[in-house]
Every structure is written in C-alpha cells, then in structure tokens.
Design a protein around this motif. Structure first.
Motif, short mmCIF file in Angstrom:
data_model
loop_
_atom_site.label_atom_id
_atom_site.label_comp_id
_atom_site.label_asym_id
_atom_site.label_seq_id
_atom_site.Cartn_x
_atom_site.Cartn_y
_atom_site.Cartn_z
N LEU A 88 0.82 -1.20 0.00
CA LEU A 88 0.00 0.00 0.00
C LEU A 88 0.86 1.26 0.00
CD1 LEU A 88 -2.89 -0.91 2.48
CD2 LEU A 88 -3.00 -0.72 0.00
N PHE A 89 1.98 1.23 0.74
CA PHE A 89 2.87 2.40 0.76
C PHE A 89 3.44 2.67 -0.62
CE2 PHE A 89 7.31 3.83 1.00
CZ PHE A 89 7.12 5.08 1.55
N PHE A 90 3.96 1.63 -1.28
CA PHE A 90 4.54 1.83 -2.61
C PHE A 90 3.48 2.22 -3.64
CE2 PHE A 90 8.05 -0.97 -0.97
CZ PHE A 90 9.04 -0.01 -1.06
N GLU A 91 2.28 1.72 -3.49
CA GLU A 91 1.22 2.11 -4.42
C GLU A 91 0.87 3.58 -4.27
OE1 GLU A 91 -2.07 -0.48 -3.90
OE2 GLU A 91 -1.21 -2.10 -5.12
N ARG A 92 0.81 4.07 -3.03
CA ARG A 92 0.54 5.49 -2.83
C ARG A 92 1.66 6.36 -3.39
NH1 ARG A 92 -1.46 3.69 2.37
NH2 ARG A 92 0.58 4.14 3.25
N GLU A 93 2.91 5.96 -3.11
CA GLU A 93 4.03 6.73 -3.65
C GLU A 93 4.08 6.65 -5.17
OE1 GLU A 93 6.11 8.68 -2.05
OE2 GLU A 93 5.01 8.31 -0.18
N LEU A 94 3.75 5.50 -5.73
CA LEU A 94 3.76 5.36 -7.19
C LEU A 94 2.70 6.24 -7.83
CD1 LEU A 94 5.08 3.76 -9.52
CD2 LEU A 94 3.27 2.07 -9.25
N GLU A 95 1.55 6.32 -7.21
CA GLU A 95 0.51 7.19 -7.75
C GLU A 95 0.91 8.66 -7.66
OE1 GLU A 95 -2.97 7.92 -9.68
OE2 GLU A 95 -2.05 5.98 -9.23
N ALA A 96 1.57 9.04 -6.56
CA ALA A 96 2.04 10.42 -6.44
C ALA A 96 3.10 10.74 -7.49
CB ALA A 96 2.59 10.67 -5.03
N GLN A 97 4.02 9.80 -7.74
CA GLN A 97 5.04 10.03 -8.76
C GLN A 97 4.46 10.04 -10.17
OE1 GLN A 97 8.17 11.00 -8.55
NE2 GLN A 97 7.83 11.14 -6.33
N VAL A 151 11.84 15.88 -15.75
CA VAL A 151 11.15 14.72 -16.32
C VAL A 151 11.97 13.45 -16.10
CG1 VAL A 151 10.32 13.68 -18.46
CG2 VAL A 151 9.84 16.08 -17.98
N LYS A 152 13.27 13.52 -16.37
CA LYS A 152 14.12 12.35 -16.19
C LYS A 152 14.15 11.90 -14.73
CE LYS A 152 15.54 11.93 -20.44
NZ LYS A 152 15.16 10.74 -21.24
N TYR A 153 14.16 12.86 -13.81
CA TYR A 153 14.17 12.52 -12.38
C TYR A 153 12.90 11.76 -11.99
CZ TYR A 153 13.44 13.29 -7.39
OH TYR A 153 13.16 13.13 -6.05
N PHE A 188 9.88 6.95 -10.78
CA PHE A 188 8.68 6.18 -11.09
C PHE A 188 9.04 4.72 -11.40
CE2 PHE A 188 5.54 4.54 -14.07
CZ PHE A 188 4.36 4.78 -13.38
N GLU A 189 10.10 4.53 -12.18
CA GLU A 189 10.53 3.17 -12.50
C GLU A 189 10.98 2.41 -11.25
OE1 GLU A 189 13.52 3.46 -15.43
OE2 GLU A 189 12.18 4.17 -17.03
N LEU A 190 11.70 3.11 -10.35
CA LEU A 190 12.15 2.48 -9.12
C LEU A 190 10.98 2.08 -8.24
CD1 LEU A 190 14.43 1.67 -7.20
CD2 LEU A 190 14.43 4.01 -6.34
N LEU A 191 10.00 2.99 -8.08
CA LEU A 191 8.84 2.67 -7.25
C LEU A 191 7.98 1.58 -7.88
CD1 LEU A 191 7.78 6.25 -6.10
CD2 LEU A 191 8.82 4.45 -4.71
N ALA A 192 7.94 1.57 -9.22
CA ALA A 192 7.17 0.52 -9.89
C ALA A 192 7.78 -0.86 -9.60
CB ALA A 192 7.12 0.77 -11.39
N LYS A 193 9.10 -0.94 -9.64
CA LYS A 193 9.76 -2.22 -9.31
C LYS A 193 9.54 -2.60 -7.86
CE LYS A 193 13.43 -1.60 -12.76
NZ LYS A 193 14.89 -1.43 -12.96
N GLN A 194 9.64 -1.62 -6.95
CA GLN A 194 9.42 -1.91 -5.53
C GLN A 194 7.97 -2.33 -5.28
OE1 GLN A 194 11.62 -2.02 -3.14
NE2 GLN A 194 13.37 -1.32 -4.34
N SER A 195 7.03 -1.67 -5.95
CA SER A 195 5.62 -2.02 -5.78
C SER A 195 5.34 -3.43 -6.28
CB SER A 195 4.75 -1.01 -6.51
OG SER A 195 3.39 -1.35 -6.40
N GLU A 196 5.93 -3.78 -7.41
CA GLU A 196 5.73 -5.12 -7.94
C GLU A 196 6.35 -6.17 -7.01
OE1 GLU A 196 4.17 -7.88 -10.47
OE2 GLU A 196 3.88 -5.72 -10.42
#
Length: 406
Positions: free
Chosen positions: A203-212, A322-324, A329-337
């Motif tokens: 849930l934490f990573f999903e919230r952060e991923l949505e914010a990013q 944008v690159k940042y 976003f890619e890092l949080l997506a991997k962590q969320s998965e």
C-alpha cells in the motif's frame, strides 16, 4: 403453712400428655397428606383437562409464530507467523510461569481481529444490499436494518481458534446464503485491508507510485509548455542547424552584395535587376537578424541564437525534472511489484472449514418443548388451586374452639 403435696397420678398423667401429643403429630400430618392426595384424585379430571387444554392452546399459539432457521459457516483464520516480540514474550512467560501472559498483556489472536472485521459496518452493509434486507425486515433506514441483522447474526470465536458465523432467518435458503456471503465479504475485505507487513509495504509503494505518476505528468506538461514557448526541441541538433543557417545566410548576403557592386558599374539604382537584388539582400538581412537577435522563434525549428542559451537552459531544467521523475517512477514501480509478489506469497488465506448448508430443521420456536412446559405450569397451578380450595373449605367447616359443642 402446710406444704402442698402433689398427686403422683396427676403428675404421671401430666408427664405423659406431651408424649401423646408428639406421637399424634405424625399421624395428623399423614392424615393431611392423605386428604390432599384424595382431594387431588377427586379433581383429576379437572387437572387433566386443564393440562390438555393448556398444552393444546400453547401449541396452537406457537404454530402461528413463523419458524426460523439457523445456518452456520465455520472458517479458519490465517495463522500469522510469530514475530520477534511474540517470541520474547513467550520466553518471558516460560521464565515467570505466566502461561496466559499474552492475554494479560492485552494481545489479541487473529480470530479476534477477523471477528471484529465481520462485525463491522462495511460487511453488514454489503450483506444488506446484496439480499435487500431493508425490504425483508421492513425497515426504512440502514441503522435499524443493521440492528435487526446484528440480532439475527451470531459471530464468535471458538476455543480452537475457528470462527463461527450463524445467521437466523425465516427462509432456510436465505439463511445459508447470508452465512456464506459473510465469508465472501470477509475475503474481499481481507484483500483490501493491510493486515500483514507485506500488505502495508504494498500500500505504501502504491501510494508513492501514484504520487510520482502525477508528478511525472506535471513535469511532462511543463516540458511541453517550455518547448512550445521557446521552440526548443533538440538543443544539440537545433544549435547546429542555427549555426549552419547563419553561415549560409551570411554567404548568400555576401554573394548578393558582390552582384550589386558588379552591376552598379554599368547600371543605375533604378535598374530592375538591382532592385531585385536589393530586395533579396533585405530579406536575407532580416533572416540573419532573426537568427542572431533575441526576438521571435516561437513555434519555429530555427530559433534565434540570442535566445538559444535561455531556451536551452529552460529546456534542460524541464528535461532534468522529467528524467528525475521517470527514474523515481521506475524504481517505485519495481518496488511495488516486488511488494505485491511478497504479499501474494504471504497473503492471509481464509480457509472455509464448513460452508453453510440449507438447514432442514427449524431452530425456533421449539413447539413441543414450550407446549410441555406450559402443560407443566398448568398442572402445578391447578394442583395448587385445588389444595388451596380444600384447605379453605376445611378451615371454614372446622368448629371454632370457643364455640360450645353441639
């Protein structure tokens, strides 16, 4: 004075009188008991009729009450792994001899947690909406419907740790369906709630991923606005194109000046060819001024060289943003998965031990038992009335001790 002598015969009779009364009392009690039994036997028809009529009336009244059926489902909550703190508490319990230290410390078992979820408003509302219980119970508000549903539902934890869900209803099929619906809604709620560490991480990573995701969209929009405003699309390619365009414009302008000077030796300024060459010179100068100046260039691939540093700096800033956000976003997506996979591995699975089946016997009212109880009450009441009536008649017919004997 002469002393009074006592009569020995009278003294003996006086001493024998209490013994005679004491011996007569058991006979009197036995006679009274016999009289009571005879009185009850004389009114046996009255007593039997009252008992039969009371039992029949009770059975008739109970037959008018709708039968109710109870369906029961039993589930086994997931057993969570023992944490380090729980292990330490267990060791302390062994050292101190406190077998129930967990309960003394206020720790709850998984069964208590899931019983609380089952008794919550969310699952109750889902069951009410699913079976339209407002119309079934005849209530106009959800609060009243929840109260009636809670009265007809019993949720508890056994000593073995299993959770029992019992639902009572007039329709046996609906009672079984509602008990199974509680289990299904609990499984849905268990999937939504974070009851494990892996679920909380997910849930934490999903919230952060949505914010990013939102931040990345804003950064892309800002980059697009900067490109539209300055005309900067690709700094390296555009800078090379601007330098090449400036060199070509200068060379073309120099060639036009050579042609004008060459023609000025044999023609006047009113010569049409000279006018055409001077018009071309003006156009080339304006183009060169735009390339070297600080104005213009909006929406054009070749922006002015004066605006190139500012536009390039703004572009690089927006692009870096944008690159940042893309990298984050890619890092949080991997962590969320990864957290989702961990949750799938350690997901608390509710196991259904006994599904609710359609009950074939009613749970209420027990007509035979209540009719028998009513018959027993009627029997004792009529017997008490007969005994009281006989005692009252005996007291009225018994002569008063002050009245003279006939």
């Amino acid at each position: 004075m002469t002393p009074t002598r006592s009569n020995p015969v009278t003294s003996k009779r006086a001493g024998r009188a209490p013994q005679t009364d004491q011996a007569a009392e058991p006979r009197m009690l036995a006679g009274r008991h016999r009289d009571v039994l005879l009185e009850l036997a004389a009114h046996r028809r009255l007593i039997g009729g009252a008992v039969v009529l009371t039992a029949a009336a009770a059975f008739a009244v109970l037959s008018m009450i709708p039968s109710r059926y109870t369906a029961t489902a039993v589930i086994m909550p997931p057993q969570q792994a023992q944490s380090l703190s729980s292990a330490l508490m267990g060791q302390l319990a062994g050292l101190t001899g406190l077998g129930g230290s967990a309960q003394l410390m206020g720790m709850k078992s998984p069964s208590d947690l899931y019983v609380g979820i089952l008794e919550g408003r969310t699952i109750a509302d889902a069951v009410i909406e699913r079976f339209r219980m407002k119309e079934v119970y005849g209530k106009s508000t959800m609060i009243e419907t929840r109260k009636v549903l809670a009265e007809n539902t019993a949720i508890g934890s056994r000593k073995s740790g299993l959770i029992e869900i019992a639902v009572e209803d007039k329709d046996p099929k609906r009672a079984a369906a509602m008990a199974n619906a509680y289990v299904e809604e609990l499984q849905k709620q268990n999937g939504r709630l974070a009851v494990t560490d892996a679920s909380q991480r997910r849930l934490f990573f999903e919230r952060e991923l949505e914010a990013q995701r939102s931040a990345l969209a804003e950064a892309e929009t800002a980059l697009k606005g900067a490109q539209e405003k300055s005309g900067m699309i690709q700094p390296a390619g555009q800078a090379e194109a601007i330098i090449r365009a400036q060199a070509q414009a200068r060379a073309e302008l120099a060639g036009l000046e050579v042609q004008v000077q060459a023609m000025s030796t044999f023609a006047t300024d009113e010569n049409p060819q000279i006018k055409v060459l001077r018009t071309e010179q003006a156009a080339v100068r304006e183009q060169l001024r735009q390339l070297e100046g600080r104005a213009g260039g909006a929406g054009s691939a070749l922006i002015s060289s004066g605006n190139l540093p500012t536009a390039g700096l703004e572009y690089m800033r927006r692009l870096r943003e944008v690159k940042y956000h893309e990298a984050l976003f890619e890092l949080l997506a991997k962590q969320s998965e990864a957290a989702r996979l961990d949750e799938a591995k350690s997901a608390p699975v509710l196991q259904v031990v006994d599904s609710a089946v359609v009950p074939d016997r009613k749970s209420w009212p027990p007509r035979a038992l209540l009719s028998a109880a009513a018959a027993m009450v009627a029997f004792f009441c009529v017997c008490a009335w007969v005994i009281f009536r006989s005692m009252l008649n005996f007291k009225l017919e018994r002569p008063h001790p002050d009245e003279p004997a006939a």
